[in-house]
Design an enzyme around this catalytic site. Sequence first.
Site, PDB file in Angstrom:
ATOM      1  N   TRP B 321     -12.717   1.051  -1.712  1.00 52.07           N
ATOM      2  CA  TRP B 321     -12.106   0.952  -0.443  1.00 52.07           C
ATOM      3  C   TRP B 321     -12.261   2.383   0.540  1.00 52.07           C
ATOM      4  CZ3 TRP B 321      -8.047   3.220   2.287  1.00 52.07           C
ATOM      5  CH2 TRP B 321      -7.795   2.797   3.435  1.00 52.07           C
ATOM      6  N   HIS B 322     -12.036   3.410  -0.349  1.00 52.96           N
ATOM      7  CA  HIS B 322     -11.996   4.789   0.234  1.00 52.96           C
ATOM      8  C   HIS B 322     -13.344   5.287   0.650  1.00 52.96           C
ATOM      9  CE1 HIS B 322      -8.020   5.175  -1.490  1.00 52.96           C
ATOM     10  NE2 HIS B 322      -7.787   5.911  -0.617  1.00 52.96           N
ATOM     11  N   GLY B 323     -14.399   4.956  -0.008  1.00 53.90           N
ATOM     12  CA  GLY B 323     -15.643   5.433   0.584  1.00 53.90           C
ATOM     13  C   GLY B 323     -16.842   4.731  -0.276  1.00 53.90           C
ATOM     14  N   PHE B 456     -12.404   7.311   6.147  1.00 59.21           N
ATOM     15  CA  PHE B 456     -12.285   6.220   5.225  1.00 59.21           C
ATOM     16  C   PHE B 456     -12.409   4.916   6.006  1.00 59.21           C
ATOM     17  CE2 PHE B 456     -10.143   9.539   2.518  1.00 59.21           C
ATOM     18  CZ  PHE B 456     -11.493   9.764   1.831  1.00 59.21           C
TER      19      PHE B 456
END
Lengths: 339, 456
Positions: B321-323, B456
């Site tokens: 999800w962060h990247g 993000f």
Amino acid sequence: MKFLRSFLASVAIIVLIYVTAVVIVNPRGEFPSRRFPWIIPNSRRVKVELFRAAMQSGPVRGIVLGSSRSMTLAPAALSAASSERFFNFAVFSSTIEDHLAILRFVIRSGAPLDNVIVGLDQDALAPGTPLRELTTNIDLATALRGESPTTVRRVMNWAQMVKAAFTPYYAANLGRSVDLAFAPEVPINVFGPDGSLRYVRWDAQIASGTYDGAGAFAECRRKQLELADTNAGHTLDSARTARFEELLRVADSVGAHVTVWLPPYHPALLQVLAARPPDQAALVALRTTVIELTRRYNANFIDLTNPAAFGAVDSWYDCVHYGDANAARIIATLIPVKR
Amino acid sequence: MVFNSDIFLFAFLPIVFVLFWTMRSKQSRYVIMTVAGYVFYGYWNWHFCFLLLFSSLVSFTAGNLMTRVRSGRAKRTIVALTVGTDLTLLGFFKYYDFLVRSVSSLLPGVHLPLLDIVLPIGISFYTFHTISYVIDVSAGRVRATRNLFEYLTYVSLFSQLVAGPIVRFRQIEEDLEHLDGPPREDWVARGIAFFVIGLIKKVMIADHIASDINPMLQHVGSMTVIEAWVAALGYTCQLYFDFSGYSDMAVGLGLLFGLRIPQNFNSPYWALGITDFWRRWHISLSSWLRDYLYFPLGGNRCGTAMMFRNLMIVMLLGGLWHGANWTFVVWGGYHGLLLVLDRIGTPFYTKLPRHVYQLQTFLLVVVGWVLFRSSTFGMALQWLRHMFVGPVGSLATVTHAAAWTAVALVIAATMPEAWEMRFGTSRRWAVLWGVLFVTTYFFMNGKESVFLYYQF
């Protein structure tokens, strides 16, 4: 909303007090007040004012453009050699944008220019952007763009200058300026009415034998090598080269003769740079371009990178800034052409 | 637009604030907040406002449809379609190019076109907002709103639109319902306090450290042990002060408009164990993952092995999800593993002296941030290697960075979160925040820097 009103009022009062202090103390010479000593003057702002004052006492026919490395060239000596009135318009950390802006400003101010002497630092045409001191100077910034300063622009510019004062660095300068007003000491440098610069504190220290020449040289060497490293691998910037050509064209259009010269390095620094092929390549590229363009516009080109070219003596403040004796020798090689 | 910019502080915020409190009706305030949210978002790239609007309309419609259907199957279908749409958008804009590159490196014969898609900022956050709304409506945890502008206000709330906290509709529903109320002196005072504290964290600590460590990280290969540790600890502080500063500012902005945004950080570097860390770090994300992913997977109700599996799945997806980078996935996996080990070792860890356990947790987190910050595995491995092997070096080469990092660590270790502080509403407090605001402005003037979590 009483709390919000108190908060906003306190912000407004603090801002008002600070802005008043900035305008009155004027630590960089950007505002009209002259009650406190300058700390690192905004040389562009100061020189514009000095030039205006100089023009009031008679037309200026020759100007010196360049960085701090051209600032000690005395207009009096140039005037003596050419019988024309000179003004030293060199500014700290100048770029080619400064040279062009100043030339246009001088012409716009009505100076009947005969001679323009351009001290081109070795990184003058390397990629980069103009300093904030130029872009926030209403007279020079508009001159660079070929526009005239309107009242709205002047107000906006004033606001920009005030806003730029909201930094810790500026606040420290402000404090130092107030401090100096109460405990005066010899300033590092002083501008004369003809725009020339004198390093009065360093001269006094040299005279008393307390000047730390070795320290100044080491610091200067570090900065120059850092600058050289930044520029290493870069070719000449095409936009900046075009600016330089524009400068030659503008001077030519008003009938002024241009002398372009490359300021000297201290022999010890020159030795260091000579052993660095990228720096030599950059210098050759600059020299080639300048020779070609000056030839095209019938301008003079003098390369004084090597101090032997003007018979330098041991008169240096650091690795690139020279004393009066060398300034006099440089002037002798730059004697302007009278038309 | 970022909170620490002139355009936001001196134009956007005052205009929206005055307009908001000038309007009396709830509906007009919803409209003002919605328009403000879209202007705020569109200032960066107005094209993506349509994406935000589309995502909002889909979930709003889904919420209302669910109030009309009775069968659980129909509701599940609506949820599946809506969540599927949201995740497809997120997947396309955020992960398509990443997927193509990964497939190409695994299967050199396969040539899928790279689209060089620009990532719409905040998409990860507002997608989670809309998903949580639809799931909560379907589960009966929240009643679907029939007021489109109330819903648009919720999704496009500028204070938390692009980098969270991930606020659930039910968390601010009550405040949204009472948005037509008069301003509350204590909320405004608290809002200003939170905003200024957040600004100080971002400008005076996070940005200061970043200016020292970013140049160091360009030469990871030649770092000494001391430099590698200073960089790792520096980034640890930068990330915390940057993101918690942003969260504080978001909470403060919410309060200025009568909305209570929940806490996102709770002194995470004081955590006792990784499980505790995730209860304190980016609380809105970890609780979102817990409620909408971990629990539906079975949580810890299906035996130890399944619990460990669930933890790993949640953390791997949380990392992703962060990247769109495998380093984030591995970082997520690393934390998943630490969570598993934390559960296994709890009987042992709890016997450790408190400070030892805290220090151990902190160091494990620091190692994780190295992965998180590194753009490639090569960089991460080099950085980690230099933290333990190679020339020790000297503090003299990184004095400034080390000093600032030390100051930041002391602040992080000793100062409570803004949530635990008591703020007065007297004039003295107003003057204090005024002085601190102007002082902080001196450090941000002319240096606009985005928040780390914007990416993000």
